[in-house]
Design a protein around this motif. Sequence first.
Motif, PDB file in Angstrom:
ATOM      1  N   ASN A   1      -3.261 -10.960  -4.196  1.00 42.78           N
ATOM      2  CA  ASN A   1      -3.426  -9.608  -3.659  1.00 42.78           C
ATOM      3  C   ASN A   1      -2.709  -9.442  -2.329  1.00 42.78           C
ATOM      4  OD1 ASN A   1      -5.354  -9.782  -1.243  1.00 42.78           O
ATOM      5  ND2 ASN A   1      -6.452 -10.970  -2.785  1.00 42.78           N
ATOM      6  N   ASN A   2      -2.499  -8.189  -1.977  1.00 42.59           N
ATOM      7  CA  ASN A   2      -1.827  -7.814  -0.738  1.00 42.59           C
ATOM      8  C   ASN A   2      -2.793  -7.106   0.221  1.00 42.59           C
ATOM      9  OD1 ASN A   2       0.789  -8.613  -1.664  1.00 42.59           O
ATOM     10  ND2 ASN A   2       0.804  -6.795  -2.937  1.00 42.59           N
ATOM     11  N   ILE A   3      -4.064  -7.410   0.134  1.00 42.25           N
ATOM     12  CA  ILE A   3      -5.068  -6.684   0.913  1.00 42.25           C
ATOM     13  C   ILE A   3      -4.809  -6.806   2.406  1.00 42.25           C
ATOM     14  CG2 ILE A   3      -7.515  -6.523   1.521  1.00 42.25           C
ATOM     15  CD1 ILE A   3      -8.120  -7.347  -1.401  1.00 42.25           C
ATOM     16  N   ARG A   4      -4.539  -8.006   2.881  1.00 46.68           N
ATOM     17  CA  ARG A   4      -4.339  -8.208   4.323  1.00 46.68           C
ATOM     18  C   ARG A   4      -3.153  -7.372   4.817  1.00 46.68           C
ATOM     19  NH1 ARG A   4      -4.446 -13.984   5.139  1.00 46.68           N
ATOM     20  NH2 ARG A   4      -6.670 -13.763   5.388  1.00 46.68           N
ATOM     21  N   THR A   5      -2.055  -7.397   4.068  1.00 42.21           N
ATOM     22  CA  THR A   5      -0.865  -6.612   4.431  1.00 42.21           C
ATOM     23  C   THR A   5      -1.166  -5.122   4.409  1.00 42.21           C
ATOM     24  OG1 THR A   5       0.543  -8.326   3.490  1.00 42.21           O
ATOM     25  CG2 THR A   5       1.548  -6.161   3.814  1.00 42.21           C
ATOM     26  N   LEU A   6      -1.853  -4.667   3.372  1.00 40.13           N
ATOM     27  CA  LEU A   6      -2.188  -3.246   3.264  1.00 40.13           C
ATOM     28  C   LEU A   6      -3.108  -2.800   4.398  1.00 40.13           C
ATOM     29  CD1 LEU A   6      -2.610  -3.062  -0.589  1.00 40.13           C
ATOM     30  CD2 LEU A   6      -0.964  -1.730   0.746  1.00 40.13           C
ATOM     31  N   ARG A   7      -4.043  -3.654   4.803  1.00 40.48           N
ATOM     32  CA  ARG A   7      -4.910  -3.309   5.940  1.00 40.48           C
ATOM     33  C   ARG A   7      -4.066  -3.133   7.195  1.00 40.48           C
ATOM     34  NH1 ARG A   7      -8.020  -6.435   8.277  1.00 40.48           N
ATOM     35  NH2 ARG A   7      -7.587  -8.454   7.338  1.00 40.48           N
ATOM     36  N   PHE A   8      -3.108  -4.035   7.399  1.00 36.90           N
ATOM     37  CA  PHE A   8      -2.260  -3.974   8.584  1.00 36.90           C
ATOM     38  C   PHE A   8      -1.480  -2.655   8.629  1.00 36.90           C
ATOM     39  CE2 PHE A   8       1.772  -4.670  10.794  1.00 36.90           C
ATOM     40  CZ  PHE A   8       1.317  -5.111  12.016  1.00 36.90           C
TER      41      PHE A   8
ATOM     42  N   VAL B   1      -3.025   3.670  -3.044  1.00 36.25           N
ATOM     43  CA  VAL B   1      -1.905   3.078  -3.780  1.00 36.25           C
ATOM     44  C   VAL B   1      -2.342   2.732  -5.200  1.00 36.25           C
ATOM     45  CG1 VAL B   1      -0.855   2.123  -1.675  1.00 36.25           C
ATOM     46  CG2 VAL B   1      -2.424   0.708  -3.016  1.00 36.25           C
ATOM     47  N   SER B   2      -1.377   2.363  -6.038  1.00 34.99           N
ATOM     48  CA  SER B   2      -1.707   1.968  -7.404  1.00 34.99           C
ATOM     49  C   SER B   2      -2.252   0.544  -7.421  1.00 34.99           C
ATOM     50  CB  SER B   2      -0.475   2.071  -8.309  1.00 34.99           C
ATOM     51  OG  SER B   2       0.507   1.149  -7.885  1.00 34.99           O
ATOM     52  N   LEU B   3      -2.960   0.226  -8.485  1.00 35.59           N
ATOM     53  CA  LEU B   3      -3.586  -1.085  -8.626  1.00 35.59           C
ATOM     54  C   LEU B   3      -2.567  -2.219  -8.493  1.00 35.59           C
ATOM     55  CD1 LEU B   3      -6.460  -2.080  -9.224  1.00 35.59           C
ATOM     56  CD2 LEU B   3      -5.836  -2.164 -11.638  1.00 35.59           C
ATOM     57  N   ASP B   4      -1.380  -2.055  -9.093  1.00 35.35           N
ATOM     58  CA  ASP B   4      -0.395  -3.136  -9.041  1.00 35.35           C
ATOM     59  C   ASP B   4       0.278  -3.278  -7.686  1.00 35.35           C
ATOM     60  OD1 ASP B   4       1.142  -0.855  -9.321  1.00 35.35           O
ATOM     61  OD2 ASP B   4       2.461  -1.697 -10.840  1.00 35.35           O
ATOM     62  N   GLU B   5       0.038  -2.350  -6.778  1.00 36.02           N
ATOM     63  CA  GLU B   5       0.525  -2.522  -5.403  1.00 36.02           C
ATOM     64  C   GLU B   5      -0.434  -3.389  -4.591  1.00 36.02           C
ATOM     65  OE1 GLU B   5       2.412   0.917  -3.357  1.00 36.02           O
ATOM     66  OE2 GLU B   5       1.863   1.988  -5.183  1.00 36.02           O
ATOM     67  N   VAL B   6      -1.662  -3.551  -5.098  1.00 32.21           N
ATOM     68  CA  VAL B   6      -2.656  -4.378  -4.413  1.00 32.21           C
ATOM     69  C   VAL B   6      -2.774  -5.748  -5.079  1.00 32.21           C
ATOM     70  CG1 VAL B   6      -5.045  -4.545  -3.594  1.00 32.21           C
ATOM     71  CG2 VAL B   6      -3.990  -2.298  -3.879  1.00 32.21           C
ATOM     72  N   PHE B   7      -2.841  -5.758  -6.398  1.00 30.88           N
ATOM     73  CA  PHE B   7      -3.113  -6.991  -7.145  1.00 30.88           C
ATOM     74  C   PHE B   7      -1.997  -7.339  -8.111  1.00 30.88           C
ATOM     75  CE2 PHE B   7      -7.214  -5.122  -6.067  1.00 30.88           C
ATOM     76  CZ  PHE B   7      -7.850  -6.187  -5.463  1.00 30.88           C
ATOM     77  N   SER B   8      -1.787  -8.637  -8.294  1.00 32.81           N
ATOM     78  CA  SER B   8      -0.873  -9.117  -9.327  1.00 32.81           C
ATOM     79  C   SER B   8      -1.490 -10.354  -9.967  1.00 32.81           C
ATOM     80  CB  SER B   8       0.500  -9.428  -8.753  1.00 32.81           C
ATOM     81  OG  SER B   8       0.414 -10.447  -7.781  1.00 32.81           O
ATOM     82  N   TYR B   9      -1.193 -10.543 -11.234  1.00 32.96           N
ATOM     83  CA  TYR B   9      -1.721 -11.675 -11.988  1.00 32.96           C
ATOM     84  C   TYR B   9      -0.632 -12.709 -12.125  1.00 32.96           C
ATOM     85  CZ  TYR B   9      -3.647 -14.380 -15.871  1.00 32.96           C
ATOM     86  OH  TYR B   9      -4.105 -15.393 -16.673  1.00 32.96           O
ATOM     87  N   GLU B  10      -0.928 -13.946 -11.746  1.00 31.00           N
ATOM     88  CA  GLU B  10       0.057 -15.013 -11.865  1.00 31.00           C
ATOM     89  C   GLU B  10      -0.535 -16.168 -12.641  1.00 31.00           C
ATOM     90  OE1 GLU B  10       1.814 -16.109  -8.164  1.00 31.00           O
ATOM     91  OE2 GLU B  10       2.294 -14.036  -7.640  1.00 31.00           O
ATOM     92  N   SER B  11       0.210 -16.644 -13.593  1.00 36.23           N
ATOM     93  CA  SER B  11      -0.205 -17.777 -14.395  1.00 36.23           C
ATOM     94  C   SER B  11       0.770 -18.919 -14.176  1.00 36.23           C
ATOM     95  CB  SER B  11      -0.230 -17.395 -15.877  1.00 36.23           C
ATOM     96  OG  SER B  11      -0.472 -18.538 -16.662  1.00 36.23           O
TER      97      SER B  11
END
Length: 75
Positions: free
Chosen positions: A8-15, A60-70
């Motif tokens: 996720n990009n939560i920390r960046t988005l908060r900034f 923002v859209s969900l994919d701007e916050v979260f991404s799934y990585e395998s």
Amino acid sequence: MGKSQIKNNIRTLRFFNDEMTQKELAEKVGVTRQTIIALEQQKYSPSLELAFRIAHAFGVSLDEVFSYESEDASD
């Protein structure tokens, strides 16, 4: 089988949202500050509902916050 993880990009988005604090975000989405900390540290994957609430809090859209990585993706 490799380990999968939701990043996720939560920390960046908060900034970039007037340096929103973890506490402010937690209050907006209805969780504790500890939950936001765990999310930012990749120690906790949110429910789908919480993921949408977080994206909505940032406008923002969900994919701007979260991404799934395998880890299997490189095979």
